[in-house]
Design an enzyme around this catalytic site. Structure first.
Site, mmCIF file in Angstrom:
data_model
loop_
_atom_site.group_PDB
_atom_site.id
_atom_site.type_symbol
_atom_site.label_atom_id
_atom_site.label_comp_id
_atom_site.label_asym_id
_atom_site.label_seq_id
_atom_site.Cartn_x
_atom_site.Cartn_y
_atom_site.Cartn_z
ATOM 1 N N LYS A 128 0.862 -1.191 0.000
ATOM 2 C CA LYS A 128 0.000 0.000 0.000
ATOM 3 C C LYS A 128 0.890 1.230 0.000
ATOM 4 O O LYS A 128 2.028 1.173 0.473
ATOM 5 C CB LYS A 128 -0.867 0.023 1.263
ATOM 6 C CG LYS A 128 -2.084 0.909 1.140
ATOM 7 C CD LYS A 128 -3.238 0.159 0.513
ATOM 8 C CE LYS A 128 -4.428 1.041 0.243
ATOM 9 N NZ LYS A 128 -5.601 0.239 -0.151
ATOM 10 N N ASP A 168 -7.093 4.346 -4.337
ATOM 11 C CA ASP A 168 -7.751 4.221 -3.035
ATOM 12 C C ASP A 168 -8.346 5.619 -2.788
ATOM 13 O O ASP A 168 -8.590 6.356 -3.761
ATOM 14 C CB ASP A 168 -6.751 3.799 -1.944
ATOM 15 C CG ASP A 168 -7.411 3.351 -0.648
ATOM 16 O OD1 ASP A 168 -7.849 2.196 -0.567
ATOM 17 O OD2 ASP A 168 -7.530 4.169 0.288
ATOM 18 N N ASN A 242 -15.805 6.208 -5.028
ATOM 19 C CA ASN A 242 -15.847 5.073 -5.950
ATOM 20 C C ASN A 242 -16.616 3.879 -5.363
ATOM 21 O O ASN A 242 -17.498 3.319 -6.006
ATOM 22 C CB ASN A 242 -14.409 4.677 -6.327
ATOM 23 C CG ASN A 242 -14.374 3.411 -7.138
ATOM 24 O OD1 ASN A 242 -14.201 2.323 -6.598
ATOM 25 N ND2 ASN A 242 -14.588 3.526 -8.438
HETATM 26 P P1 NDP Z 1 -12.928 7.894 -2.723
HETATM 27 O O1 NDP Z 1 -11.851 8.881 -2.541
HETATM 28 O O2 NDP Z 1 -13.488 7.660 -4.071
HETATM 29 O O3 NDP Z 1 -14.165 8.247 -1.762
HETATM 30 C C1 NDP Z 1 -13.986 8.316 -0.393
HETATM 31 C C2 NDP Z 1 -15.307 8.755 0.236
HETATM 32 O O4 NDP Z 1 -15.208 8.669 1.644
HETATM 33 C C3 NDP Z 1 -15.647 10.202 -0.053
HETATM 34 O O5 NDP Z 1 -17.049 10.353 -0.054
HETATM 35 C C4 NDP Z 1 -15.014 10.937 1.102
HETATM 36 O O6 NDP Z 1 -15.586 12.204 1.372
HETATM 37 C C5 NDP Z 1 -15.296 9.972 2.234
HETATM 38 N N1 NDP Z 1 -14.258 10.093 3.269
HETATM 39 C C6 NDP Z 1 -12.928 9.859 3.115
HETATM 40 N N2 NDP Z 1 -12.269 10.090 4.261
HETATM 41 C C7 NDP Z 1 -13.212 10.480 5.141
HETATM 42 C C8 NDP Z 1 -13.155 10.859 6.485
HETATM 43 N N3 NDP Z 1 -11.998 10.874 7.172
HETATM 44 N N4 NDP Z 1 -14.328 11.181 7.092
HETATM 45 C C9 NDP Z 1 -15.503 11.159 6.400
HETATM 46 N N5 NDP Z 1 -15.614 10.816 5.110
HETATM 47 C C10 NDP Z 1 -14.478 10.475 4.497
HETATM 48 O O7 NDP Z 1 -12.368 6.532 -2.111
HETATM 49 P P2 NDP Z 1 -12.903 5.033 -2.333
HETATM 50 O O8 NDP Z 1 -14.380 5.029 -2.522
HETATM 51 O O9 NDP Z 1 -12.044 4.402 -3.339
HETATM 52 O O10 NDP Z 1 -12.539 4.373 -0.914
HETATM 53 C C11 NDP Z 1 -13.475 4.282 0.147
HETATM 54 C C12 NDP Z 1 -13.040 3.192 1.108
HETATM 55 O O11 NDP Z 1 -12.996 1.931 0.411
HETATM 56 C C13 NDP Z 1 -11.642 3.359 1.715
HETATM 57 O O12 NDP Z 1 -11.641 2.792 3.015
HETATM 58 C C14 NDP Z 1 -10.766 2.487 0.809
HETATM 59 O O13 NDP Z 1 -9.590 2.069 1.460
HETATM 60 C C15 NDP Z 1 -11.711 1.327 0.548
HETATM 61 N N6 NDP Z 1 -11.445 0.507 -0.623
HETATM 62 C C16 NDP Z 1 -11.337 1.053 -1.875
HETATM 63 C C17 NDP Z 1 -11.128 0.235 -2.965
HETATM 64 C C18 NDP Z 1 -11.077 0.771 -4.351
HETATM 65 O O14 NDP Z 1 -10.968 -0.039 -5.283
HETATM 66 N N7 NDP Z 1 -11.166 2.073 -4.576
HETATM 67 C C19 NDP Z 1 -10.964 -1.223 -2.810
HETATM 68 C C20 NDP Z 1 -11.172 -1.704 -1.467
HETATM 69 C C21 NDP Z 1 -11.389 -0.851 -0.427
HETATM 70 P P3 NDP Z 1 -14.818 13.531 0.847
HETATM 71 O O15 NDP Z 1 -14.819 13.420 -0.642
HETATM 72 O O16 NDP Z 1 -15.603 14.674 1.383
HETATM 73 O O17 NDP Z 1 -13.424 13.435 1.428
HETATM 74 O O1 2IT Z 2 -7.986 -1.500 -0.604
HETATM 75 C C1 2IT Z 2 -7.939 -1.994 -1.750
HETATM 76 O O2 2IT Z 2 -8.085 -3.209 -1.936
HETATM 77 C C2 2IT Z 2 -7.747 -1.091 -2.897
HETATM 78 N N1 2IT Z 2 -7.663 0.119 -2.700
HETATM 79 C C3 2IT Z 2 -7.615 -1.649 -4.284
HETATM 80 C C4 2IT Z 2 -6.208 -2.123 -4.528
HETATM 81 C C5 2IT Z 2 -5.900 -2.557 -5.933
HETATM 82 O O3 2IT Z 2 -4.720 -2.876 -6.136
HETATM 83 O O4 2IT Z 2 -6.771 -2.600 -6.797
#
Ligand code: NDP
Ligand code: 2IT
Length: 453
Positions: A128, A168, A242
């Site tokens: 990561k 992420d 996302n």
């Molecule tokens: P994005 O940046 O697309 O979206 C994150 C969302 O969460 C936004 O709505 C953001 O609000 C909110 N957010 C982030 N930090 C905070 C905080 N400290 N307090 C309140 N709201 C918060 O990220 P993803 O959707 O990709 O990721 C979301 C979660 O999913 C994370 O935990 C990530 O590690 C996990 N994840 C992501 C994967 C991926 O493929 N993208 C895969 C597996 C897990 P704002 O825009 O206002 O900051």
């Molecule tokens: O937390 C996760 O699994 C991710 N942000 C996706 C990692 C990846 O390599 O697609």
């Protein structure tokens, strides 16, 4: 020494040697404590010091990222890449750009990634990275210059069979594009060195949707075991990035009604169901605050964070049947799970990484609430990243439904593996224990095969 004492010793030495990394300790504690039944049955992991080894990254890279803002000022951030474990494949995991990023956060995410990637059944190790850079309020030019500077150092440490970063929090298609462009400029190689790439230049169909879709497929597997499904259910979702957006999309497609979403400034409650097109317009196209939603849909309500009741996340006070925390770590605490339980919620399925505090997880388990733990439930994203790598390596290109079908099958096999492992160790249906043991066992056995490295 008893297994319990051994685990305690590892926790103590981790805290002493890496002070201040609270999220990392939380992730380690959860995994180690759920390994107890395995460690009792199999002394080899203890005898060969696997636990001591597995909590230490193989390598961690910390670097300065200097870039110029639009006003011509020099800005400085810190970049990280933690290459945690390569026993079963090249390091694989996302990059997070958020002001809260520090080494402890990247290590917690990297540690979780080891076991998540193992559960997918694919040959990917755990890593990561990220930066304390805040993309909010930055121009496209600033984002590009930051990404180019970040990649200038990162490019020395990655490669399509070495380490393959992805997105992420704060890293989506735009950032992956700028990072890939700079990697290619520096190395003169068109490698599949990043995943989440654009469709025109090596990306996979369905990668954008994969984490959210996968989370809902996982929920369907859990509910299916009870002869139930998401159809007709009221769902609450946190986040609006996302993962949240494509969780909402799949829930709608399967006949559920998602009624909430949130960002760092507040939450939307739309009792008629979230309008997906509006959400995508606000977040994916215009990159605005969720407040805009109620201008288009005045029947919905917006509650800013400063009006949330103390020590609660207002998303979890909305009555629902199923809940999908999909924003960030520790966003669902004991008060929140009590609210969910009181209102009749029967399933918590984790789209985010470690969104539920340990006290809330304990409440889930003692009250028999159905639970999809993050490293199983959100593994669809990284699994589809591996499908992207696979297409890149073979120069093939698969259609959307081909990738989506593979994703759905992978989520089923993760569920089956976690469920069957929970049964094997005497606590049928405890998916947290099942996922941790199954994910760990494959990596640990591979480490043993490969000797003292
Ligand atoms: P994005 O940046 O697309 O979206 C994150 C969302 O969460 C936004 O709505 C953001 O609000 C909110 N957010 C982030 N930090 C905070 C905080 N400290 N307090 C309140 N709201 C918060 O990220 P993803 O959707 O990709 O990721 C979301 C979660 O999913 C994370 O935990 C990530 O590690 C996990 N994840 C992501 C994967 C991926 O493929 N993208 C895969 C597996 C897990 P704002 O825009 O206002 O900051
Ligand atoms: O937390 C996760 O699994 C991710 N942000 C996706 C990692 C990846 O390599 O697609």
């Amino acid at each position: 020494m008893s297994v319990e004492k051994y685990i305690n010793k590892i926790m103590q030495s981790t805290m002493q040697s890496t002070p201040g990394q609270v999220e990392f300790y939380q992730a380690v504690e959860e995994v180690l404590s759920s390994l107890l039944p395995l460690l009792h049955a199999e002394p080899k992991y203890d005898n060969l010091n696997i636990l001591e080894r597995i909590v230490i990254p193989e390598r961690q890279i910390i670097f300065r990222v200097v870039w110029q803002d639009d006003a011509g000022r020099i800005q400085t951030n810190i970049g990280y890449r933690v290459q945690f474990n390569s026993a079963i494949g090249p390091y694989k995991g996302g990059l997070r750009f958020h002001p809260s990023v520090n080494l402890g956060i990247i290590k917690f995410l990297g540690f979780e990634q080891i076991f998540k990637n193992s559960l997918t059944g694919l040959q990917i190790g755990g890593g990561k990275g990220g930066s304390n850079f805040d993309p909010k309020g930055k121009s496209d030019g600033e984002i590009m210059r930051f990404c180019q500077s970040f990649m200038t150092e990162l490019s020395k440490h990655i490669g399509e069979t070495i380490d393959i970063p992805a997105g992420d929090i704060g890293v989506g298609g735009r950032e992956i594009g700028y990072l890939f462009g700079q990697y290619k400029r520096l190395t003169n190689n068109f490698d599949g060195v990043l995943t989440g790439k654009g469709i025109n230049w090596g990306g996979s169909l369905a990668r954008t949707e994969a984490t959210g879709f996968g989370s809902v497929y996982f929920a369907e597997n859990i509910l299916g075991k009870q002869n139930d499904s998401v159809k007709g259910k009221i769902a609450t979702i946190s986040g609006s990035g996302n993962v949240a957006i494509y969780t909402i999309q799949k829930l709608i497609e399967l006949g559920a009604k998602p009624v909430t979403c949130s960002d760092s400034r507040g939450m939307i409650y739309d009792k008629n169901g979230i309008h997906l097109d509006t959400l995508k317009l606000i977040k994916e196209v215009n990159r605005q605050s969720l407040e805009e939603y109620v201008i288009i849909h005045p029947e919905a309500t917006y509650l800013p964070v400063h009006k949330y009741p103390e020590n609660t996340n207002a998303v979890w006070a909305v009555p629902c049947d199923i809940a999908f925390p999909s924003a960030t770590q520790n966003e669902l605490n004991l008060n929140d799970i009590k609210n969910l339980h009181k209102n009749g919620c029967k399933l918590v399925c984790e789209g985010a990484n470690m969104p539920t505090t340990p006290e809330a997880v304990a409440f889930i388990q003692s009250n028999k609430i159905l639970y999809g733990p993050a490293k199983a439930a959100n593994a669809g994203g990284v699994a589809t990243s591996q499908l992207e790598m696979s297409q890149n390596a073979s120069m093939a290109r698969w259609g959307f439904s081909e990738v989506d079908n593979k994703l759905s099958n992978i989520m089923k096999s993760i569920f089956d593996l976690s469920y069957n492992t929970s049964k094997e160790f005497g606590d049928e249906g405890n998916l947290m224990m099942g996922a941790n043991i199954a994910g760990f066992r494959k990596v640990a056995d591979s480490m043993i095969d490969q000797g003292a490295v």
